[in-house]
Design a protein around this motif. Structure first.
Motif, PDB file in Angstrom:
ATOM      1  N   GLN A 178      43.539  13.659  32.413  1.00 23.00           N
ATOM      2  CA  GLN A 178      44.526  14.314  31.549  1.00 23.00           C
ATOM      3  C   GLN A 178      43.920  14.843  30.250  1.00 23.00           C
ATOM      4  O   GLN A 178      44.494  15.721  29.613  1.00 23.00           O
ATOM      5  N   TYR A 181      54.516   4.841  33.176  1.00 17.87           N
ATOM      6  CA  TYR A 181      53.843   6.126  33.338  1.00 17.87           C
ATOM      7  C   TYR A 181      53.452   6.666  31.954  1.00 17.87           C
ATOM      8  O   TYR A 181      54.160   6.427  30.970  1.00 17.87           O
ATOM      9  N   MET A 192      49.107  12.110  24.274  1.00 12.94           N
ATOM     10  CA  MET A 192      49.655  11.264  25.333  1.00 12.94           C
ATOM     11  C   MET A 192      49.953   9.881  24.775  1.00 12.94           C
ATOM     12  O   MET A 192      49.191   9.363  23.956  1.00 12.94           O
ATOM     13  N   THR A 213      48.570   6.853  38.462  1.00 13.93           N
ATOM     14  CA  THR A 213      49.510   6.301  37.487  1.00 13.93           C
ATOM     15  C   THR A 213      50.527   5.375  38.143  1.00 13.93           C
ATOM     16  O   THR A 213      51.137   4.542  37.468  1.00 13.93           O
ATOM     17  N   VAL A 238      53.510  11.822  33.459  1.00 21.75           N
ATOM     18  CA  VAL A 238      52.393  12.002  34.392  1.00 21.75           C
ATOM     19  C   VAL A 238      52.596  11.061  35.575  1.00 21.75           C
ATOM     20  O   VAL A 238      52.450   9.834  35.459  1.00 21.75           O
ATOM     21  N   ASP A 241      51.255  10.421  39.419  1.00 28.33           N
ATOM     22  CA  ASP A 241      50.315  10.709  40.498  1.00 28.33           C
ATOM     23  C   ASP A 241      49.915   9.377  41.126  1.00 28.33           C
ATOM     24  O   ASP A 241      50.347   8.312  40.659  1.00 28.33           O
ATOM     25  N   ARG A 301      55.751  16.243  29.695  1.00 31.31           N
ATOM     26  CA  ARG A 301      56.017  15.738  31.036  1.00 31.31           C
ATOM     27  C   ARG A 301      55.559  14.293  31.168  1.00 31.31           C
ATOM     28  O   ARG A 301      54.684  13.832  30.436  1.00 31.31           O
ATOM     29  N   LEU A 334      53.047  12.903  28.279  1.00 36.06           N
ATOM     30  CA  LEU A 334      52.074  13.857  27.739  1.00 36.06           C
ATOM     31  C   LEU A 334      52.778  15.083  27.182  1.00 36.06           C
ATOM     32  O   LEU A 334      53.722  15.598  27.794  1.00 36.06           O
TER      33      LEU A 334
END
Length: 261
Positions: free
Chosen positions: A32, A247, A5, A240, A235, A237, A233, A250
């Motif tokens: 994560q 962001y 990440m 974040t 992340v 949410d 992708r 990852l």
């Protein structure tokens, strides 16, 4: 599976005179569970203490002008070598070599110059060389906030929506051409852009007047490593959205720690 990440956590996870976001940052990392984390903007952060709190080992590159960067590695993955890249970056660059079942993986974390496209172009050459020269098994990954747009086109409208002071960061000296040379140089060096379909990495709900739905954070791999990619992708949410103005990005690779001898 190896999880990598990259994340710019903005000024060490704490706003000057404002919110302390370090708990949110740590919560995202814990959820994560990256095996390797490239993290940028570590100014004012106790990196050793923070890394211990999320179960990772830190390898820090300090900065003379900007902010430090670091690579944090989970203890289950052996680190064969680690050192900062000795070049005059605006921020910094750190390299680690991690043992895997497929050989030695070189990971280079960096944060390129935020203001000058020409400086980013020079820095991109430095990091490409540092990553690829040390990649003896063909496995290398460049991770970080590159502060620049990709060369695939379609950026003029979003750059045009930026305030003039921030717009200049993404234009060539002619004031019209979008600045994409740094990423183009990395692609020309043979690296593969793993996040091309992942979407924007800035801005979040936390802020970012200098952004306009841009992808400034990258994971770029050698073809040998890219062949082992299983997913990539951004992340997104509730945590974040407020932990930083970037962001996290990852990626997962079909790699495991080497078997003990």
């Amino acid at each position: 599976m190896l999880r990598v990440m990259t994340w710019n956590i903005r000024t060490g996870g704490r706003d000057r005179g404002g919110a302390d976001r370090r708990e949110l940052v740590a919560r995202v990392i814990a959820r994560q569970r990256p095996d390797v984390l490239a993290v940028q903007e570590l100014g004012g952060l106790d990196v050793d203490g923070f890394a211990a709190g999320v179960g990772l080992r830190p390898y820090l590159a300090r900065s003379w002008l900007g902010q430090p960067v670091a690579l944090l590695v989970r203890p289950s993955w052996p680190v064969l070598a680690a050192a900062p890249v000795r070049r005059p970056f605006h921020h910094a660059a750190q390299r680690v070599v991690v043992g895997t079942d497929a050989g030695a993986l070189t990971v280079l974390g960096t944060h390129l110059d935020p203001y000058s496209g020409t400086r980013r172009l020079v820095e991109a050459g430095w990091v490409a060389g540092a990553a690829l020269r040390r990649s003896r098994d063909g496995l290398a990954l460049l991770a970080g906030d590159l502060n620049t747009l990709d060369p695939y086109g379609g950026h003029a409208d979003r750059v045009g929506r930026l305030p003039p002071a921030y717009r200049r960061r993404h234009l060539r000296r002619d004031g019209r051409t979008v600045e994409t040379r740094a990423v183009a140089r990395l692609l020309a060096a043979g690296l593969v852009d793993l996040g091309v379909s992942a979407g924007p990495t800035v801005p979040t709900a936390h802020g970012g007047a200098e952004f306009a739905d841009m992808r400034l954070d990258y994971l770029l791999a050698t073809p040998t490593l890219a062949a082992r990619l299983r997913a990539a992708r951004v992340v997104r949410d509730p945590d974040t959205e407020h932990a930083s103005d970037h962001y996290p990005l990852l990626a997962e690779f079909a790699l495991t720690p080497p078997l003990p001898r």
